[in-house]
Scaffold this active site. Sequence first.
Site, PDB file in Angstrom:
ATOM      1  N   TYR A   1      50.040  12.531  98.429  1.00 17.31           N
ATOM      2  CA  TYR A   1      49.790  13.106  99.746  1.00 17.31           C
ATOM      3  C   TYR A   1      48.278  13.179  99.914  1.00 17.31           C
ATOM      4  CZ  TYR A   1      54.681  14.559  99.883  1.00 17.31           C
ATOM      5  OH  TYR A   1      56.050  14.571  99.886  1.00 17.31           O
TER       6      TYR A   1
ATOM      7  N   THR B   1      52.450   8.342 101.029  1.00 21.46           N
ATOM      8  CA  THR B   1      53.504   8.799 101.929  1.00 21.46           C
ATOM      9  C   THR B   1      52.935   8.873 103.336  1.00 21.46           C
ATOM     10  OG1 THR B   1      54.776   9.972 100.259  1.00 21.46           O
ATOM     11  CG2 THR B   1      54.988  10.745 102.512  1.00 21.46           C
TER      12      THR B   1
END
Length: 361
Positions: free
Chosen positions: A136, A162
Amino acid sequence: MTANPDTFQTLHEIVKVARARLAPGPWDYLVGGTESETTLRRNRQAIDSLAFRPRVLRNVSKVDCSSTFLGQRVRIPVMLAPVGSVESFDPGGGATAARGATEFGVPQMLSSVCNPGLEQVAAAGGDRAFRIFQLYVRGDDVWVDEWVKRAVDCGYAAFCLTVDTASYSRRERDIAKRFVKPWRAAATGQEFQAALNWDHVKRFKDTHTIPLALKGIATAEDAALAVEHGVEIVYVSNHGGRQLDHGRGSLDVLPEVVKAVGDRATVVVDGAFQRGTDVVKALALGARIVGMGRMPCFGLAAAGQEGLVRMLELVEDEIRICLALLGVDSVSGLNASHLHEARPVTPPHITSAFPLLHEGY
Protein backbone atom coordinates in the site's frame (compact mmCIF):
# COMPACT_ATOMS: atom_id res chain seq x y z
CA MET A 1 -14.02 -30.09 18.67
CA THR A 2 -10.25 -30.01 18.97
CA ALA A 3 -8.09 -28.19 16.46
CA ASN A 4 -6.03 -31.26 15.60
CA PRO A 5 -5.68 -31.17 11.80
CA ASP A 6 -6.12 -34.96 11.70
CA THR A 7 -9.78 -34.32 12.55
CA PHE A 8 -10.28 -32.02 9.53
CA GLN A 9 -11.82 -34.16 6.82
CA THR A 10 -13.76 -31.33 5.18
CA LEU A 11 -13.14 -27.65 4.63
CA HIS A 12 -16.26 -26.67 6.54
CA GLU A 13 -14.82 -28.30 9.67
CA ILE A 14 -11.86 -25.91 9.46
CA VAL A 15 -14.20 -22.92 9.14
CA LYS A 16 -16.23 -24.18 12.11
CA VAL A 17 -13.20 -24.39 14.40
CA ALA A 18 -11.89 -21.01 13.21
CA ARG A 19 -15.23 -19.40 14.07
CA ALA A 20 -15.17 -20.94 17.56
CA ARG A 21 -11.62 -19.77 18.25
CA LEU A 22 -11.82 -16.20 16.99
CA ALA A 23 -13.12 -13.29 19.01
CA PRO A 24 -16.01 -11.33 17.45
CA GLY A 25 -13.78 -8.47 16.26
CA PRO A 26 -11.27 -10.53 14.23
CA TRP A 27 -14.05 -12.78 12.91
CA ASP A 28 -16.09 -9.86 11.58
CA TYR A 29 -12.95 -8.31 10.10
CA LEU A 30 -12.22 -11.58 8.30
CA VAL A 31 -15.67 -12.31 6.90
CA GLY A 32 -17.00 -8.79 6.39
CA GLY A 33 -17.27 -6.53 3.39
CA THR A 34 -18.07 -2.91 2.79
CA GLU A 35 -21.43 -1.20 3.45
CA SER A 36 -24.23 -3.51 2.18
CA GLU A 37 -21.73 -6.30 1.36
CA THR A 38 -23.24 -6.58 -2.13
CA THR A 39 -19.88 -6.97 -3.85
CA LEU A 40 -18.88 -9.64 -1.35
CA ARG A 41 -22.03 -11.63 -2.16
CA ARG A 42 -21.65 -11.10 -5.91
CA ASN A 43 -18.20 -12.68 -5.73
CA ARG A 44 -19.80 -15.88 -4.53
CA GLN A 45 -22.81 -15.53 -6.84
CA ALA A 46 -20.53 -15.24 -9.88
CA ILE A 47 -18.83 -18.53 -8.99
CA ASP A 48 -22.11 -20.31 -8.28
CA SER A 49 -23.60 -19.08 -11.58
CA LEU A 50 -21.40 -21.46 -13.55
CA ALA A 51 -22.01 -25.20 -13.90
CA PHE A 52 -19.65 -27.80 -15.33
CA ARG A 53 -19.88 -29.61 -18.68
CA PRO A 54 -18.04 -32.87 -18.03
CA ARG A 55 -16.54 -35.06 -20.75
CA VAL A 56 -16.39 -38.80 -20.21
CA LEU A 57 -14.39 -41.81 -21.40
CA ARG A 58 -11.12 -39.95 -21.10
CA ASN A 59 -8.08 -41.52 -19.50
CA VAL A 60 -7.82 -39.77 -16.15
CA SER A 61 -6.05 -42.53 -14.26
CA LYS A 62 -3.34 -39.99 -13.49
CA VAL A 63 -4.31 -36.38 -12.76
CA ASP A 64 -1.72 -33.63 -12.34
CA CYS A 65 -2.96 -30.67 -10.28
CA SER A 66 0.29 -28.70 -10.53
CA SER A 67 0.96 -25.64 -12.65
CA THR A 68 3.55 -22.91 -13.17
CA PHE A 69 3.52 -19.27 -12.18
CA LEU A 70 6.27 -16.78 -13.04
CA GLY A 71 8.29 -19.70 -14.31
CA GLN A 72 8.11 -21.63 -11.04
CA ARG A 73 6.26 -24.86 -10.39
CA VAL A 74 3.41 -24.70 -7.90
CA ARG A 75 1.76 -27.78 -6.40
CA ILE A 76 -1.71 -26.41 -7.14
CA PRO A 77 -2.59 -23.17 -8.98
CA VAL A 78 -3.41 -21.36 -5.74
CA MET A 79 -1.68 -18.42 -4.06
CA LEU A 80 -2.10 -17.09 -0.54
CA ALA A 81 -3.62 -13.70 -1.30
CA PRO A 82 -2.41 -10.70 0.73
CA VAL A 83 -4.40 -10.16 3.92
CA GLY A 84 -3.63 -7.42 6.40
CA SER A 85 -3.28 -8.25 10.09
CA VAL A 86 -2.87 -12.02 9.57
CA GLU A 87 -1.46 -11.99 13.10
CA SER A 88 -5.10 -11.59 14.23
CA PHE A 89 -5.65 -15.22 13.23
CA ASP A 90 -2.35 -16.78 14.34
CA PRO A 91 0.28 -15.14 16.58
CA GLY A 92 3.01 -15.82 14.03
CA GLY A 93 1.13 -13.87 11.37
CA GLY A 94 2.80 -13.76 7.99
CA ALA A 95 5.71 -15.88 9.18
CA THR A 96 3.42 -18.80 10.03
CA ALA A 97 1.67 -18.40 6.68
CA ALA A 98 5.05 -18.39 4.90
CA ARG A 99 6.09 -21.63 6.56
CA GLY A 100 2.79 -23.28 5.66
CA ALA A 101 2.86 -22.08 2.05
CA THR A 102 6.43 -23.31 1.64
CA GLU A 103 5.71 -26.67 3.27
CA PHE A 104 2.81 -27.29 0.90
CA GLY A 105 4.30 -25.71 -2.22
CA VAL A 106 2.32 -22.60 -3.16
CA PRO A 107 3.28 -18.91 -3.34
CA GLN A 108 2.49 -16.38 -0.65
CA MET A 109 1.76 -12.74 -1.42
CA LEU A 110 2.60 -10.82 1.73
CA SER A 111 0.67 -7.67 2.61
CA SER A 112 2.67 -4.65 3.72
CA VAL A 113 0.25 -4.29 6.66
CA CYS A 114 0.96 -7.75 7.98
CA ASN A 115 3.34 -8.58 10.82
CA PRO A 116 6.09 -9.54 11.51
CA GLY A 117 7.32 -7.72 8.40
CA LEU A 118 8.99 -8.23 5.05
CA GLU A 119 12.39 -9.48 6.21
CA GLN A 120 11.12 -11.71 9.02
CA VAL A 121 8.55 -13.38 6.78
CA ALA A 122 11.19 -14.01 4.12
CA ALA A 123 13.43 -15.63 6.73
CA ALA A 124 10.57 -17.80 7.98
CA GLY A 125 9.84 -19.12 4.51
CA GLY A 126 13.47 -19.94 3.82
CA ASP A 127 15.24 -20.46 0.52
CA ARG A 128 12.50 -22.65 -0.95
CA ALA A 129 9.74 -20.09 -0.43
CA PHE A 130 7.92 -18.58 -3.39
CA ARG A 131 7.14 -15.08 -2.14
CA ILE A 132 5.65 -11.93 -3.60
CA PHE A 133 5.33 -8.60 -1.80
CA GLN A 134 2.27 -6.35 -1.92
CA LEU A 135 2.49 -2.65 -1.02
CA TYR A 136 0.00 0.00 0.00
CA VAL A 137 1.60 3.26 -1.12
CA ARG A 138 2.05 5.53 1.89
CA GLY A 139 4.95 7.67 0.70
CA ASP A 140 6.68 9.25 -2.28
CA ASP A 141 8.70 7.60 -5.05
CA VAL A 142 11.80 7.32 -2.88
CA TRP A 143 9.72 5.61 -0.20
CA VAL A 144 8.42 3.09 -2.76
CA ASP A 145 11.94 2.49 -4.09
CA GLU A 146 13.12 1.60 -0.60
CA TRP A 147 10.41 -1.04 -0.29
CA VAL A 148 11.31 -2.47 -3.69
CA LYS A 149 14.98 -2.74 -2.71
CA ARG A 150 14.09 -4.52 0.51
CA ALA A 151 11.87 -6.98 -1.38
CA VAL A 152 14.52 -7.68 -4.00
CA ASP A 153 17.19 -8.15 -1.35
CA CYS A 154 14.96 -10.72 0.40
CA GLY A 155 14.28 -12.76 -2.71
CA TYR A 156 10.69 -11.79 -3.45
CA ALA A 157 9.83 -12.96 -6.97
CA ALA A 158 7.50 -10.07 -7.83
CA PHE A 159 6.22 -6.78 -6.43
CA CYS A 160 2.55 -5.83 -6.23
CA LEU A 161 0.84 -2.45 -6.00
CA THR A 162 -2.76 -2.50 -4.82
CA VAL A 163 -4.72 -0.05 -6.94
CA ASP A 164 -8.31 -0.23 -5.62
CA THR A 165 -7.82 1.61 -2.32
CA ALA A 166 -7.85 5.28 -3.29
CA SER A 167 -10.21 5.69 -0.34
CA TYR A 168 -10.58 3.43 2.66
CA SER A 169 -14.07 1.93 2.66
CA ARG A 170 -16.78 1.81 5.31
CA ARG A 171 -16.65 -1.74 6.62
CA GLU A 172 -19.76 -1.65 8.73
CA ARG A 173 -19.19 -4.86 10.66
CA ASP A 174 -15.99 -3.34 12.03
CA ILE A 175 -17.59 0.05 12.60
CA ALA A 176 -20.61 -1.37 14.40
CA LYS A 177 -18.38 -3.39 16.73
CA ARG A 178 -15.96 -0.44 17.13
CA PHE A 179 -13.20 -2.82 16.04
CA VAL A 180 -10.11 -0.97 14.84
CA LYS A 181 -7.13 -2.92 13.55
CA PRO A 182 -3.84 -1.76 15.09
CA TRP A 183 -2.24 -0.91 11.76
CA ARG A 184 -5.30 1.07 10.69
CA ALA A 185 -5.29 3.20 13.83
CA ALA A 186 -1.68 4.21 13.15
CA ALA A 187 -1.97 4.55 9.36
CA THR A 188 -0.77 7.74 7.69
CA GLY A 189 -0.04 8.73 4.10
CA GLN A 190 -3.38 7.74 2.55
CA GLU A 191 -3.00 10.74 0.24
CA PHE A 192 -0.18 8.95 -1.60
CA GLN A 193 -2.41 5.96 -2.32
CA ALA A 194 -5.19 8.29 -3.47
CA ALA A 195 -2.79 10.04 -5.86
CA LEU A 196 -1.47 6.81 -7.41
CA ASN A 197 -1.82 6.91 -11.21
CA TRP A 198 -0.48 5.45 -14.45
CA ASP A 199 2.53 7.79 -14.37
CA HIS A 200 3.65 6.00 -11.20
CA VAL A 201 3.27 2.66 -12.98
CA LYS A 202 5.40 3.91 -15.86
CA ARG A 203 8.04 5.18 -13.48
CA PHE A 204 8.10 1.85 -11.66
CA LYS A 205 8.65 -0.06 -14.90
CA ASP A 206 11.31 2.42 -16.03
CA THR A 207 13.13 2.15 -12.70
CA HIS A 208 12.86 -1.48 -11.54
CA THR A 209 13.34 -4.88 -13.13
CA ILE A 210 11.35 -6.98 -10.64
CA PRO A 211 8.05 -8.14 -12.21
CA LEU A 212 5.13 -5.88 -11.30
CA ALA A 213 1.59 -6.90 -10.39
CA LEU A 214 -1.34 -4.50 -10.21
CA LYS A 215 -3.99 -5.82 -7.81
CA GLY A 216 -7.50 -4.47 -8.11
CA ILE A 217 -8.05 -4.50 -11.88
CA ALA A 218 -11.79 -4.70 -12.55
CA THR A 219 -12.27 -3.74 -16.23
CA ALA A 220 -10.91 -4.65 -19.64
CA GLU A 221 -9.92 -1.01 -20.16
CA ASP A 222 -7.59 -0.94 -17.16
CA ALA A 223 -6.25 -4.40 -18.00
CA ALA A 224 -5.30 -3.12 -21.45
CA LEU A 225 -3.59 -0.06 -19.95
CA ALA A 226 -1.68 -2.29 -17.57
CA VAL A 227 -0.15 -4.39 -20.33
CA GLU A 228 0.55 -1.28 -22.39
CA HIS A 229 2.66 -0.12 -19.44
CA GLY A 230 4.54 -3.41 -19.32
CA VAL A 231 2.87 -4.84 -16.23
CA GLU A 232 3.63 -8.54 -15.97
CA ILE A 233 0.77 -9.61 -13.65
CA VAL A 234 -2.79 -8.33 -14.00
CA TYR A 235 -4.57 -9.18 -10.77
CA VAL A 236 -8.37 -9.20 -10.97
CA SER A 237 -9.74 -8.36 -7.54
CA ASN A 238 -12.33 -6.26 -5.75
CA HIS A 239 -10.55 -6.62 -2.41
CA GLY A 240 -12.83 -9.47 -1.39
CA GLY A 241 -15.83 -7.15 -1.53
CA ARG A 242 -14.18 -4.85 1.00
CA GLN A 243 -13.71 -1.66 -1.05
CA LEU A 244 -16.29 -0.56 -3.65
CA ASP A 245 -19.80 -1.67 -2.78
CA HIS A 246 -22.13 -2.79 -5.61
CA GLY A 247 -19.24 -3.94 -7.77
CA ARG A 248 -19.20 -6.98 -10.01
CA GLY A 249 -18.10 -10.40 -8.88
CA SER A 250 -14.49 -11.18 -9.74
CA LEU A 251 -15.38 -14.20 -11.87
CA ASP A 252 -17.79 -12.01 -13.87
CA VAL A 253 -14.91 -9.62 -14.57
CA LEU A 254 -12.34 -12.29 -15.43
CA PRO A 255 -13.31 -13.11 -19.06
CA GLU A 256 -13.07 -9.53 -20.30
CA VAL A 257 -9.71 -9.06 -18.59
CA VAL A 258 -8.32 -12.29 -20.03
CA LYS A 259 -9.43 -11.20 -23.50
CA ALA A 260 -7.87 -7.75 -23.11
CA VAL A 261 -4.57 -9.12 -21.80
CA GLY A 262 -4.14 -11.98 -24.27
CA ASP A 263 -0.69 -13.50 -23.94
CA ARG A 264 0.97 -10.24 -22.92
CA ALA A 265 0.72 -10.78 -19.15
CA THR A 266 -0.28 -13.31 -16.52
CA VAL A 267 -3.79 -13.03 -15.09
CA VAL A 268 -4.47 -13.70 -11.40
CA VAL A 269 -7.89 -13.57 -9.74
CA ASP A 270 -9.30 -13.65 -6.22
CA GLY A 271 -12.71 -13.10 -4.66
CA ALA A 272 -14.64 -15.75 -2.67
CA PHE A 273 -12.69 -18.72 -4.02
CA GLN A 274 -13.11 -21.27 -1.25
CA ARG A 275 -13.26 -24.72 -2.83
CA GLY A 276 -11.35 -26.71 -5.41
CA THR A 277 -14.24 -26.47 -7.85
CA ASP A 278 -14.07 -22.67 -7.55
CA VAL A 279 -10.40 -22.75 -8.54
CA VAL A 280 -11.14 -24.98 -11.52
CA LYS A 281 -13.77 -22.55 -12.82
CA ALA A 282 -11.32 -19.64 -12.72
CA LEU A 283 -8.65 -21.66 -14.51
CA ALA A 284 -11.13 -22.66 -17.21
CA LEU A 285 -11.82 -18.97 -17.82
CA GLY A 286 -8.15 -18.16 -18.29
CA ALA A 287 -6.66 -17.32 -14.89
CA ARG A 288 -3.14 -18.65 -14.34
CA ILE A 289 -3.44 -18.83 -10.58
CA VAL A 290 -6.18 -18.15 -8.01
CA GLY A 291 -5.71 -16.10 -4.88
CA MET A 292 -7.28 -17.37 -1.67
CA GLY A 293 -7.47 -14.91 1.20
CA ARG A 294 -10.07 -15.90 3.75
CA MET A 295 -9.53 -19.67 3.46
CA PRO A 296 -5.86 -19.53 4.58
CA CYS A 297 -6.95 -17.36 7.49
CA PHE A 298 -9.56 -19.93 8.49
CA GLY A 299 -6.83 -22.58 8.42
CA LEU A 300 -4.46 -20.46 10.50
CA ALA A 301 -7.17 -19.63 13.03
CA ALA A 302 -8.17 -23.28 13.35
CA ALA A 303 -4.74 -24.84 13.78
CA GLY A 304 -1.87 -22.54 12.80
CA GLN A 305 0.58 -23.79 10.19
CA GLU A 306 -0.86 -27.31 10.26
CA GLY A 307 -4.36 -25.96 9.74
CA LEU A 308 -3.20 -23.95 6.74
CA VAL A 309 -1.46 -26.95 5.18
CA ARG A 310 -4.48 -29.15 5.82
CA MET A 311 -6.74 -26.60 4.15
CA LEU A 312 -4.51 -26.65 1.06
CA GLU A 313 -4.48 -30.45 1.03
CA LEU A 314 -8.28 -30.55 1.00
CA VAL A 315 -8.45 -27.96 -1.79
CA GLU A 316 -5.94 -30.03 -3.76
CA ASP A 317 -8.08 -33.14 -3.34
CA GLU A 318 -11.15 -31.26 -4.52
CA ILE A 319 -9.26 -29.97 -7.58
CA ARG A 320 -8.03 -33.49 -8.43
CA ILE A 321 -11.51 -34.99 -8.18
CA CYS A 322 -13.04 -32.17 -10.20
CA LEU A 323 -10.48 -32.50 -13.00
CA ALA A 324 -10.96 -36.25 -13.19
CA LEU A 325 -14.74 -35.96 -13.36
CA LEU A 326 -14.46 -33.27 -16.05
CA GLY A 327 -12.37 -35.68 -18.12
CA VAL A 328 -9.08 -33.75 -18.03
CA ASP A 329 -5.81 -34.99 -16.59
CA SER A 330 -4.15 -31.62 -15.93
CA VAL A 331 -5.09 -27.99 -15.36
CA SER A 332 -3.72 -27.14 -18.81
CA GLY A 333 -6.60 -29.15 -20.30
CA LEU A 334 -9.23 -26.77 -18.96
CA ASN A 335 -11.04 -24.22 -21.11
CA ALA A 336 -14.37 -22.40 -21.27
CA SER A 337 -16.04 -25.38 -22.98
CA HIS A 338 -16.08 -27.05 -19.57
CA LEU A 339 -18.45 -24.38 -18.20
CA HIS A 340 -22.10 -23.45 -18.67
CA GLU A 341 -24.22 -20.67 -17.21
CA ALA A 342 -26.52 -21.85 -14.45
CA ARG A 343 -28.78 -20.51 -11.75
CA PRO A 344 -27.27 -20.61 -8.24
CA VAL A 345 -29.01 -22.98 -5.85
CA THR A 346 -27.86 -21.29 -2.64
CA PRO A 347 -28.24 -17.61 -1.70
CA PRO A 348 -24.71 -16.16 -1.74
CA HIS A 349 -23.00 -15.19 1.49
CA ILE A 350 -19.56 -15.50 3.02
CA THR A 351 -19.80 -19.22 3.88
CA SER A 352 -22.43 -20.35 1.37
CA ALA A 353 -19.84 -22.68 -0.16
CA PHE A 354 -20.24 -24.79 2.98
CA PRO A 355 -23.96 -25.61 3.34
CA LEU A 356 -23.31 -28.39 5.87
CA LEU A 357 -21.84 -25.76 8.17
CA HIS A 358 -25.33 -24.31 8.48
CA GLU A 359 -27.00 -27.69 9.03
CA GLY A 360 -25.22 -28.45 12.28
CA TYR A 361 -22.47 -30.73 10.95
